[in-house]
Design an enzyme around this catalytic site. Structure first.
Site, PDB file in Angstrom:
ATOM      1  N   LYS A 141       0.855  -1.198   0.000  1.00  0.00           N
ATOM      2  CA  LYS A 141       0.000   0.000   0.000  1.00  0.00           C
ATOM      3  C   LYS A 141       0.879   1.231   0.000  1.00  0.00           C
ATOM      4  O   LYS A 141       1.836   1.310   0.760  1.00  0.00           O
ATOM      5  CB  LYS A 141      -0.861   0.004   1.268  1.00  0.00           C
ATOM      6  CG  LYS A 141      -1.805   1.195   1.349  1.00  0.00           C
ATOM      7  CD  LYS A 141      -3.100   0.910   0.645  1.00  0.00           C
ATOM      8  CE  LYS A 141      -3.947   2.142   0.438  1.00  0.00           C
ATOM      9  NZ  LYS A 141      -3.503   2.996  -0.704  1.00  0.00           N
ATOM     10  N   LYS A 154       4.972   2.322   8.376  1.00  0.00           N
ATOM     11  CA  LYS A 154       3.861   3.207   8.723  1.00  0.00           C
ATOM     12  C   LYS A 154       2.565   2.404   8.901  1.00  0.00           C
ATOM     13  O   LYS A 154       1.832   2.588   9.862  1.00  0.00           O
ATOM     14  CB  LYS A 154       3.689   4.219   7.582  1.00  0.00           C
ATOM     15  CG  LYS A 154       2.790   5.374   7.866  1.00  0.00           C
ATOM     16  CD  LYS A 154       2.590   6.226   6.607  1.00  0.00           C
ATOM     17  CE  LYS A 154       3.882   6.837   6.095  1.00  0.00           C
ATOM     18  NZ  LYS A 154       3.646   7.786   4.971  1.00  0.00           N
ATOM     19  N   LYS A 180       5.344   1.859  -2.977  1.00  0.00           N
ATOM     20  CA  LYS A 180       5.349   3.256  -3.426  1.00  0.00           C
ATOM     21  C   LYS A 180       5.660   3.281  -4.899  1.00  0.00           C
ATOM     22  O   LYS A 180       6.347   2.398  -5.416  1.00  0.00           O
ATOM     23  CB  LYS A 180       6.427   4.041  -2.687  1.00  0.00           C
ATOM     24  CG  LYS A 180       6.196   5.538  -2.721  1.00  0.00           C
ATOM     25  CD  LYS A 180       5.178   5.909  -1.660  1.00  0.00           C
ATOM     26  CE  LYS A 180       5.098   7.373  -1.377  1.00  0.00           C
ATOM     27  NZ  LYS A 180       4.506   7.606  -0.055  1.00  0.00           N
ATOM     28  N   THR A 207      -4.324  13.150   6.245  1.00  0.00           N
ATOM     29  CA  THR A 207      -2.925  13.155   6.691  1.00  0.00           C
ATOM     30  C   THR A 207      -2.698  14.325   7.652  1.00  0.00           C
ATOM     31  O   THR A 207      -2.128  14.159   8.732  1.00  0.00           O
ATOM     32  CB  THR A 207      -1.957  13.213   5.494  1.00  0.00           C
ATOM     33  OG1 THR A 207      -2.339  12.200   4.564  1.00  0.00           O
ATOM     34  CG2 THR A 207      -0.522  12.961   5.927  1.00  0.00           C
ATOM     35  N   ASN A 222      -1.146  19.376   0.098  1.00  0.00           N
ATOM     36  CA  ASN A 222      -2.281  18.776   0.795  1.00  0.00           C
ATOM     37  C   ASN A 222      -1.996  18.608   2.285  1.00  0.00           C
ATOM     38  O   ASN A 222      -2.801  18.987   3.137  1.00  0.00           O
ATOM     39  CB  ASN A 222      -2.632  17.429   0.136  1.00  0.00           C
ATOM     40  CG  ASN A 222      -3.755  16.730   0.884  1.00  0.00           C
ATOM     41  OD1 ASN A 222      -3.524  15.941   1.778  1.00  0.00           O
ATOM     42  ND2 ASN A 222      -4.995  17.065   0.559  1.00  0.00           N
ATOM     43  N   SER A 260      -7.135   5.853   3.879  1.00  0.00           N
ATOM     44  CA  SER A 260      -7.099   5.038   2.653  1.00  0.00           C
ATOM     45  C   SER A 260      -7.614   3.626   2.955  1.00  0.00           C
ATOM     46  O   SER A 260      -8.341   3.027   2.159  1.00  0.00           O
ATOM     47  CB  SER A 260      -5.671   4.936   2.116  1.00  0.00           C
ATOM     48  OG  SER A 260      -5.368   6.036   1.296  1.00  0.00           O
TER      49      SER A 260
HETATM   50  N1  GLU Z   1       1.161   8.927   0.136  1.00  0.00           N
HETATM   51  C1  GLU Z   1       0.645   8.858   1.466  1.00  0.00           C
HETATM   52  C2  GLU Z   1       1.731   8.455   2.432  1.00  0.00           C
HETATM   53  O1  GLU Z   1       2.901   8.678   2.192  1.00  0.00           O
HETATM   54  C3  GLU Z   1      -0.619   8.011   1.558  1.00  0.00           C
HETATM   55  C4  GLU Z   1      -0.489   6.602   1.107  1.00  0.00           C
HETATM   56  C5  GLU Z   1      -1.810   5.832   1.032  1.00  0.00           C
HETATM   57  O2  GLU Z   1      -2.832   6.378   1.365  1.00  0.00           O
HETATM   58  O3  GLU Z   1      -1.743   4.675   0.632  1.00  0.00           O
HETATM   59  O4  GLU Z   1       1.463   7.993   3.515  1.00  0.00           O
END
Ligand code: GLU
Length: 411
Positions: free
Chosen positions: A66, A90, A102, A186, A217, A345
């Site tokens: 994810k 995370k 990613k 976030t 954002n 998410s």
């Molecule tokens: N890009 C965001 C992060 O770095 C969200 C990732 C997501 O929602 O999967 O945490």
């Protein structure tokens, strides 16, 4: 040292302190797979340009990979691998049934027309399609990508799959299965984490001041929700510069100004300051919400904040961490502080799987509850092992990942 090696420094501390199984430590040290793709795009002037993109799946031990997709001229395979690794940790800290991944494309999206951007986005999905899916790897927004980009990705993937596939991607608009509360999530998590830290230090929100670096954002929502919580936001920064206002900004108004003019710089009644001044600002909370490697051995000693809450991924180098620890600054690490985005998410994905949608209040309440729980779990580990919150967060993450590895027979 490259960023991937740098990211392993606190991880290795955690491995040592918790005496993690050597096999588990070796597995976590490298991504499961990383794909590099080239994406040809027919440009508006009739020429064809080939872009480079990546998708890295760092871990699928706790669940499908994810993580977001970043569009930036400085994207590299090393950066994507590092960001994927942070996503694994995370998600584990937040208690989500996910691994980490990613993606990224080397592009400055501001240089593309809307049509070119859509073609690039669809081309990227075509190339990574074999790797992704609702139960395999679930992309989301990251730097310079948003609900519109997610909408194109969802449409392209649904065409390839031959069926409606909202659950393969999160951060979508509400009209195609997005979740209420995702856009602010976030920033909301960053603020929830900061408020818990203030509580620990016996400071009421209205007694606190904040400086926020970054007004995308994450930064803009962090600033706005700090205002909602009663924290006085006295300094803000974006890519064009930084601004100061001693009696605090109305961050909603600054946001409206930035949307209109393209930047926060020049906001009426504000005083221009440098990025260095912003990071050194005398505030209770400093929130770096922009990009990696902002607090370094060169400027960490100048930090005057008593709490740093990392909205960005990897804003603090290991050397800066040491300096900040010596100074007694409480650093709430990225893998804890900015987990609110991926947490919502996860809620979006759950709602997509069930085709049953929640109210915004349900989303916010559940997110807040999960983030407070994660914060205290990490805080308790920090006390138990006598380590900073960053190392403690890795201990929490590695604990669940290693347990799953054991149950799955991997170690
Ligand atoms: N890009 C965001 C992060 O770095 C969200 C990732 C997501 O929602 O999967 O945490």
């Amino acid at each position: 040292m490259n960023i991937f090696e740098m990211a392993h420094i606190p991880l290795n501390k955690a491995i040592e302190v918790m005496q993690l199984d050597a096999g588990a430590a070796a597995i976590i040290a490298t991504p499961e797979r990383t794909l590099e793709v080239s994406i040809p795009v027919k440009m508006d002037d009739g020429s064809t340009k080939v872009f480079t993109g990546y998708r890295s799946q760092h871990s699928t031990v706790l669940g499908p990979a994810k993580g977001g997709v970043r569009y930036h001229q400085n994207v590299s395979m090393d950066e994507v691998k590092t960001l994927a690794f942070w996503m694994t940790c995370k998600c584990a800290v937040a208690g989500l049934p996910y691994g980490g991944g990613k993606g990224g494309i080397i592009v400055d999206p501001a240089q593309l027309s809307k049509r070119e951007l859509e073609a690039l986005t669809r081309g990227y999905i075509d190339k990574i399609a074999p790797l992704i899916g609702e139960k395999k790897d679930i992309p989301a927004p990251d730097m310079n990508t948003n609900a519109q980009v997610m909408g194109w990705m969802m449409d392209e993937y649904s065409k390839i799959a031959g069926q409606f596939e909202p659950g393969f991607i999160t951060g979508k608009a509400i009209g195609v299965g997005g979740s209420l509360g995702r856009t602010a999530a976030t920033g909301r998590g960053v603020v929830v984490a900061a408020l818990e830290a203030l509580k620990l230090q016996g400071i009421e929100p209205y007694e606190a001041t904040a400086a926020v670096q970054g007004f995308g954002n994450v930064g803009s929502w962090t600033a706005k929700l700090f205002c909602d919580a009663g924290v006085k936001v006295i300094a803000l920064g974006d890519v064009n510069g930084a601004i100061y206002k001693a009696d605090g900004f109305d961050c909603y108004d600054v946001d409206a100004y930035a949307k209109k003019t393209g930047s926060i710089v020049g906001y009426p009644g504000s005083k221009p300051i440098t990025n260095a001044q912003l990071l050194a600002m005398e505030v209770t909370v400093l929130a770096p919400c922009a990009i990696e490697l902002q607090l370094t051995k060169e400027n960490a000693a100048d930090v005057s904040a008593s709490i740093i809450v990392e909205g960005a991924n990897g804003p603090t180098t290991p050397e800066a961490d040491e300096i900040l620890e010596e100074k007694g600054v409480l650093v709430i690490p990225d893998i804890l502080a900015n987990g609110g985005g991926v947490t919502v998410s996860y809620f979006e994905w759950v709602q997509n799987l069930y085709r049953y949608f929640w109210t915004e209040k349900e989303v916010i309440d559940k997110q807040t509850e999960m983030m407070i729980k994660a914060f205290h779990e990490v805080h308790a580990k920090a006390k138990e092992y006598g380590v900073p919150l960053r190392v403690a967060a890795y201990i929490v993450a590695l604990g669940s990942i290693a347990e799953a590895m054991k149950i799955r027979g991997m170690v």
